[in-house]
Enzyme design. Structure first.
Site, PDB file in Angstrom:
ATOM      1  N   LYS A   1       0.826  -1.216   0.000  1.00 13.59           N
ATOM      2  CA  LYS A   1       0.000   0.000   0.000  1.00 13.59           C
ATOM      3  C   LYS A   1       0.855   1.260   0.000  1.00 13.59           C
ATOM      4  N   LEU A   2       2.116   1.123   0.349  1.00 15.14           N
ATOM      5  CA  LEU A   2       3.034   2.258   0.518  1.00 15.14           C
ATOM      6  C   LEU A   2       2.491   3.233   1.564  1.00 15.14           C
TER       7      LEU A   2
ATOM      8  N   ALA B   1       2.736  -7.708   5.139  1.00 17.48           N
ATOM      9  CA  ALA B   1       2.030  -6.417   5.250  1.00 17.48           C
ATOM     10  C   ALA B   1       1.359  -6.300   6.608  1.00 17.48           C
TER      11      ALA B   1
ATOM     12  N   THR C   1      -5.771  -3.619   8.845  1.00 18.07           N
ATOM     13  CA  THR C   1      -4.746  -4.308   8.050  1.00 18.07           C
ATOM     14  C   THR C   1      -4.394  -5.671   8.641  1.00 18.07           C
TER      15      THR C   1
ATOM     16  N   THR D   1       4.604 -12.515  15.079  1.00 18.22           N
ATOM     17  CA  THR D   1       5.539 -11.903  16.023  1.00 18.22           C
ATOM     18  C   THR D   1       5.512 -12.586  17.390  1.00 18.22           C
ATOM     19  N   ASP D   2       6.621 -12.497  18.104  1.00 20.47           N
ATOM     20  CA  ASP D   2       6.668 -13.044  19.473  1.00 20.47           C
ATOM     21  C   ASP D   2       5.733 -12.286  20.419  1.00 20.47           C
ATOM     22  N   GLU D   3       5.297 -11.081  19.984  1.00 16.85           N
ATOM     23  CA  GLU D   3       4.439 -10.281  20.869  1.00 16.85           C
ATOM     24  C   GLU D   3       3.076 -10.929  21.109  1.00 16.85           C
TER      25      GLU D   3
ATOM     26  N   TYR E   1      -1.446  -3.565  18.869  1.00 15.20           N
ATOM     27  CA  TYR E   1      -0.669  -4.193  17.787  1.00 15.20           C
ATOM     28  C   TYR E   1      -0.614  -5.710  17.972  1.00 15.20           C
TER      29      TYR E   1
ATOM     30  N   ALA F   1      -2.434  -7.657  19.761  1.00 12.04           N
ATOM     31  CA  ALA F   1      -3.756  -8.296  19.683  1.00 12.04           C
ATOM     32  C   ALA F   1      -4.195  -8.453  18.234  1.00 12.04           C
TER      33      ALA F   1
ATOM     34  N   LYS G   1      -2.208  -8.776  15.637  1.00  7.81           N
ATOM     35  CA  LYS G   1      -1.401  -9.853  15.033  1.00  7.81           C
ATOM     36  C   LYS G   1      -1.902 -11.226  15.501  1.00  7.81           C
TER      37      LYS G   1
ATOM     38  N   ASN H   1      12.456  -9.407  17.825  1.00  5.16           N
ATOM     39  CA  ASN H   1      12.791  -8.045  17.362  1.00  5.16           C
ATOM     40  C   ASN H   1      13.860  -8.070  16.282  1.00  5.16           C
TER      41      ASN H   1
ATOM     42  N   ASP I   1       7.524   5.731  30.701  1.00  3.63           N
ATOM     43  CA  ASP I   1       7.415   4.423  30.052  1.00  3.63           C
ATOM     44  C   ASP I   1       6.267   4.367  29.036  1.00  3.63           C
TER      45      ASP I   1
ATOM     46  N   HIS J   1       3.788  -1.564  28.727  1.00  3.59           N
ATOM     47  CA  HIS J   1       5.060  -2.026  28.150  1.00  3.59           C
ATOM     48  C   HIS J   1       5.377  -3.474  28.537  1.00  3.59           C
TER      49      HIS J   1
HETATM   50  P1  NAD Z   1       7.289  -2.215   8.317  1.00  2.00           P
HETATM   51  O1  NAD Z   1       6.381  -1.333   9.113  1.00  2.00           O
HETATM   52  O2  NAD Z   1       8.678  -1.780   8.057  1.00  2.00           O
HETATM   53  O3  NAD Z   1       6.625  -2.499   6.886  1.00  2.00           O
HETATM   54  C1  NAD Z   1       5.281  -2.826   6.725  1.00  2.00           C
HETATM   55  C2  NAD Z   1       4.965  -2.799   5.234  1.00  2.00           C
HETATM   56  O4  NAD Z   1       3.585  -3.167   5.062  1.00  2.00           O
HETATM   57  C3  NAD Z   1       5.132  -1.412   4.606  1.00  2.00           C
HETATM   58  O5  NAD Z   1       5.766  -1.523   3.362  1.00  2.00           O
HETATM   59  C4  NAD Z   1       3.695  -0.916   4.426  1.00  2.00           C
HETATM   60  O6  NAD Z   1       3.528  -0.016   3.348  1.00  2.00           O
HETATM   61  C5  NAD Z   1       2.965  -2.233   4.176  1.00  2.00           C
HETATM   62  N1  NAD Z   1       1.539  -2.164   4.494  1.00  2.00           N
HETATM   63  C6  NAD Z   1       0.983  -1.701   5.642  1.00  2.00           C
HETATM   64  N2  NAD Z   1      -0.372  -1.789   5.558  1.00  2.00           N
HETATM   65  C7  NAD Z   1      -0.650  -2.341   4.343  1.00  2.00           C
HETATM   66  C8  NAD Z   1      -1.854  -2.705   3.699  1.00  2.00           C
HETATM   67  N3  NAD Z   1      -3.057  -2.495   4.269  1.00  2.00           N
HETATM   68  N4  NAD Z   1      -1.774  -3.272   2.478  1.00  2.00           N
HETATM   69  C9  NAD Z   1      -0.570  -3.484   1.882  1.00  2.00           C
HETATM   70  N5  NAD Z   1       0.590  -3.141   2.444  1.00  2.00           N
HETATM   71  C10 NAD Z   1       0.562  -2.576   3.672  1.00  2.00           C
HETATM   72  O7  NAD Z   1       7.227  -3.630   9.019  1.00  2.00           O
HETATM   73  P2  NAD Z   1       8.348  -4.722   9.312  1.00  2.00           P
HETATM   74  O8  NAD Z   1       9.048  -4.366  10.547  1.00  2.00           O
HETATM   75  O9  NAD Z   1       9.098  -4.979   8.065  1.00  2.00           O
HETATM   76  O10 NAD Z   1       7.418  -5.975   9.651  1.00  2.00           O
HETATM   77  C11 NAD Z   1       6.976  -6.839   8.613  1.00  2.00           C
HETATM   78  C12 NAD Z   1       6.164  -7.956   9.218  1.00  2.00           C
HETATM   79  O11 NAD Z   1       6.946  -8.652  10.176  1.00  2.00           O
HETATM   80  C13 NAD Z   1       4.918  -7.497   9.967  1.00  2.00           C
HETATM   81  O12 NAD Z   1       3.894  -8.420   9.735  1.00  2.00           O
HETATM   82  C14 NAD Z   1       5.336  -7.510  11.417  1.00  2.00           C
HETATM   83  O13 NAD Z   1       4.221  -7.715  12.266  1.00  2.00           O
HETATM   84  C15 NAD Z   1       6.278  -8.697  11.426  1.00  2.00           C
HETATM   85  N6  NAD Z   1       7.326  -8.688  12.450  1.00  2.00           N
HETATM   86  C16 NAD Z   1       8.156  -7.613  12.587  1.00  2.00           C
HETATM   87  C17 NAD Z   1       9.197  -7.671  13.504  1.00  2.00           C
HETATM   88  C18 NAD Z   1      10.166  -6.520  13.687  1.00  2.00           C
HETATM   89  O14 NAD Z   1      10.973  -6.568  14.619  1.00  2.00           O
HETATM   90  N7  NAD Z   1      10.159  -5.498  12.851  1.00  2.00           N
HETATM   91  C19 NAD Z   1       9.381  -8.825  14.275  1.00  2.00           C
HETATM   92  C20 NAD Z   1       8.500  -9.900  14.119  1.00  2.00           C
HETATM   93  C21 NAD Z   1       7.488  -9.821  13.186  1.00  2.00           C
HETATM   94  O1  DAU Z   2       9.189  -8.475  19.139  1.00  2.00           O
HETATM   95  C1  DAU Z   2       8.812  -8.309  17.799  1.00  2.00           C
HETATM   96  C2  DAU Z   2       8.293  -6.920  17.604  1.00  2.00           C
HETATM   97  O2  DAU Z   2       9.419  -6.050  17.715  1.00  2.00           O
HETATM   98  C3  DAU Z   2       7.590  -6.704  16.277  1.00  2.00           C
HETATM   99  O3  DAU Z   2       6.446  -7.502  16.210  1.00  2.00           O
HETATM  100  C4  DAU Z   2       7.186  -5.228  16.109  1.00  2.00           C
HETATM  101  O4  DAU Z   2       6.630  -5.017  14.822  1.00  2.00           O
HETATM  102  C5  DAU Z   2       8.429  -4.382  16.265  1.00  2.00           C
HETATM  103  O5  DAU Z   2       8.061  -3.002  16.219  1.00  2.00           O
HETATM  104  C6  DAU Z   2       9.122  -4.690  17.588  1.00  2.00           C
HETATM  105  O6  DAU Z   2       8.295  -4.253  18.714  1.00  2.00           O
HETATM  106  P1  DAU Z   2       8.917  -3.621  20.043  1.00  2.00           P
HETATM  107  O7  DAU Z   2       7.901  -2.793  20.708  1.00  2.00           O
HETATM  108  O8  DAU Z   2       9.584  -4.646  20.878  1.00  2.00           O
HETATM  109  O9  DAU Z   2      10.077  -2.768  19.359  1.00  2.00           O
HETATM  110  P2  DAU Z   2      10.503  -1.245  19.466  1.00  2.00           P
HETATM  111  O10 DAU Z   2      11.639  -1.076  18.531  1.00  2.00           O
HETATM  112  O11 DAU Z   2       9.368  -0.301  19.375  1.00  2.00           O
HETATM  113  O12 DAU Z   2      11.060  -1.202  20.961  1.00  2.00           O
HETATM  114  C7  DAU Z   2      12.074  -2.087  21.392  1.00  2.00           C
HETATM  115  C8  DAU Z   2      12.251  -1.875  22.873  1.00  2.00           C
HETATM  116  O13 DAU Z   2      12.764  -0.554  23.094  1.00  2.00           O
HETATM  117  C9  DAU Z   2      10.951  -1.958  23.652  1.00  2.00           C
HETATM  118  O14 DAU Z   2      11.191  -2.533  24.927  1.00  2.00           O
HETATM  119  C10 DAU Z   2      10.540  -0.504  23.803  1.00  2.00           C
HETATM  120  C11 DAU Z   2      11.870   0.212  23.900  1.00  2.00           C
HETATM  121  N1  DAU Z   2      11.875   1.598  23.370  1.00  2.00           N
HETATM  122  C12 DAU Z   2      11.343   1.806  22.140  1.00  2.00           C
HETATM  123  C13 DAU Z   2      11.332   3.076  21.606  1.00  2.00           C
HETATM  124  C14 DAU Z   2      10.732   3.333  20.241  1.00  2.00           C
HETATM  125  C15 DAU Z   2      12.437   2.612  24.117  1.00  2.00           C
HETATM  126  O15 DAU Z   2      12.934   2.396  25.245  1.00  2.00           O
HETATM  127  N2  DAU Z   2      12.404   3.869  23.587  1.00  2.00           N
HETATM  128  C16 DAU Z   2      11.870   4.153  22.371  1.00  2.00           C
HETATM  129  O16 DAU Z   2      11.875   5.350  21.973  1.00  2.00           O
END
Ligand code: NAD
Ligand code: DAU
Length: 344
Positions: free
Chosen positions: A35-36, A85, A103, A128-130, A153, A155, A157, A182, A275, A279
């Site tokens: 969707k960008l 996505a 989404t 995700t592990d969340e 978020y 919930a 997922k 993460n 916090d 969290h």
């Molecule tokens: P991100 O936020 O960087 O990217 C998400 C992408 O999805 C973007 O390109 C966005 O444009 C697209 N998108 C959002 N809504 C959309 C929609 N309705 N239709 C089509 N495209 C859409 O996310 P990420 O960190 O790359 O995470 C990717 C996947 O991995 C997610 O499902 C997330 O829950 C999961 N995940 C992320 C982490 C992490 O640490 N980042 C860890 C475990 C799982």
């Molecule tokens: O565990 C997997 C998840 O990891 C993914 O499903 C999520 O999409 C991804 O965003 C990530 O979630 P977290 O909430 O764990 O990640 P975030 O990078 O937001 O934060 C990592 C840790 O750092 C968390 O304990 C919160 C803390 N934090 C985060 C931010 C943004 C801070 O202390 N300060 C901050 O400003």
């Protein structure tokens, strides 16, 4: 597996996955469907579009748009969907959960239904592990544990995961699910902790650590996650779920100390701030099931943090324009009036 649809492929993990898969499999075709949103950026795939023009295509669209999804599946002769996505940032889900439900829950349903209608396409869900909620004591979440998500978020997922499993049980759709820890690495939007801290530090701005910074996370390198998804697509048992992480953990403060060391910046940049609501204190995955497929992470936490820090140091062309755009308003909203804690 000849033509993948990678939804969310313009985001952080999706774009790394597309690059990884096209380099590894010379006969594979990939269409990215995205969707960008603010997090989806075509510059994440710029080199992919140039290097693999004959095997890569991009289609813009929403995963919640059933007609558009079906059109793209047919137009590109897709046999496998990998769904990255999602709305992904916990802090944004606290500010406004609406897009997360649209989404991550409804969009997942639309993709599953499209896969079923198109003739039971192979479907992989990136989760995700969340979804396990925060884990007390020394327990490591197993794939069979009950889901206990705590943020909007997490919930949404978990809702997606339940739908995916229901399509396997009810309709026999050939699904797998991976639940990742993460991720850190190139092209992660700077709202997430590590890239936020790295880019703040590179600008000599304070690093906002939520609460006492003793929350525990498994910071894994994004390419380790990509390799695991590839393995599950090829060797995972249909209907099964796999945890993906290093199986080790560290505190946020430990992560920050390594990051600052690699960037050559002082610890005096650390600020403890109010916090995050609700969290989660600790996530930790049991990854035995994935390892039984023959998978091992290439990067330790420390290697992953240092490699990521170097990428942000070397690629301001990527993150500086982002930080000067929509991100500025978001940053002000989340951090502008956030209380600084004297004694966390
Ligand atoms: P991100 O936020 O960087 O990217 C998400 C992408 O999805 C973007 O390109 C966005 O444009 C697209 N998108 C959002 N809504 C959309 C929609 N309705 N239709 C089509 N495209 C859409 O996310 P990420 O960190 O790359 O995470 C990717 C996947 O991995 C997610 O499902 C997330 O829950 C999961 N995940 C992320 C982490 C992490 O640490 N980042 C860890 C475990 C799982
Ligand atoms: O565990 C997997 C998840 O990891 C993914 O499903 C999520 O999409 C991804 O965003 C990530 O979630 P977290 O909430 O764990 O990640 P975030 O990078 O937001 O934060 C990592 C840790 O750092 C968390 O304990 C919160 C803390 N934090 C985060 C931010 C943004 C801070 O202390 N300060 C901050 O400003």
């Amino acid at each position: 597996m000849q033509h993948l649809l990678v939804t969310g492929g313009a985001g952080f993990i999706g774009s790394n996955f597309v690059r990884w898969m096209l380099a590894k499999y010379p006969d594979l075709h990939i269409t990215v469907y995205d969707k960008l949103t603010y997090a989806g950026l075509l510059q994440n795939l710029q080199d992919v579009a140039e290097n693999y023009a004959d095997r890569y295509a991009f289609a813009q669209g929403d995963i919640a748009d059933a007609a558009r999804v079906s059109e793209v599946l047919a137009a590109h002769n897709i046999d496998t969907i990998v769904n990255f996505a999602a709305e992904t940032h916990v802090d944004r889900s606290i500010l406004d959960p609406d897009a997360f439900i649209q989404t991550d829950v409804y969009g997942t349903y639309v993709l599953l239904e499209a896969a079923r209608q198109a003739g039971k396409l192979r479907y992989h869900q990136i989760s995700t592990d969340e979804v396990y909620g925060h884990i007390e004591g020394g327990h490591r979440s197993k794939e069979t544990d009950n889901l206990a998500p705590r943020s909007p978020y997490a919930a949404s997922k978990a809702g997606g995961d339940h739908l995916v499993n229901s399509y396997f049980i009810t309709y026999g759709l050939p699904i797998t699910i991976s639940r990742g820890a993460n991720n850190i690495g190139p092209y992660q939007y700077p709202e997430k902790a590590l890239p936020l801290f790295a880019t703040n530090a590179l600008n000599d701005q304070p690093l906002p650590i939520y609460g006492d910074g003793q929350q525990r996370r498994d910071y894994q390198f994004v390419l380790d996650h990509c390799q695991a998804v590839d393995l599950i697509l090829r060797q995972g048992v249909i209907g099964d779920t796999y945890n993906v992480g290093t199986g080790t953990e560290m505190t946020n403060l430990q992560m920050v100390e390594i990051l600052l060391d690699e960037l050559g910046k002082p610890s005096s940049l650390i600020r403890h701030v109010e916090d995050r609501l609700g969290h989660d204190r600790r996530y930790c995955l049991d990854v035995q099931k994935l390892m039984a497929l023959g998978w091992e992470p290439d990067y330790t936490h420390e290697e992953a943090i240092r490699a990521t820090a170097r990428w942000y140091m070397e690629n301001p062309w990527w993150w500086e324009p982002i930080r000067n755009g929509e991100f500025k308003e978001y940053y002000q909203q989340v951090y502008g009036n956030r209380k600084v804690l004297e004694r966390p």
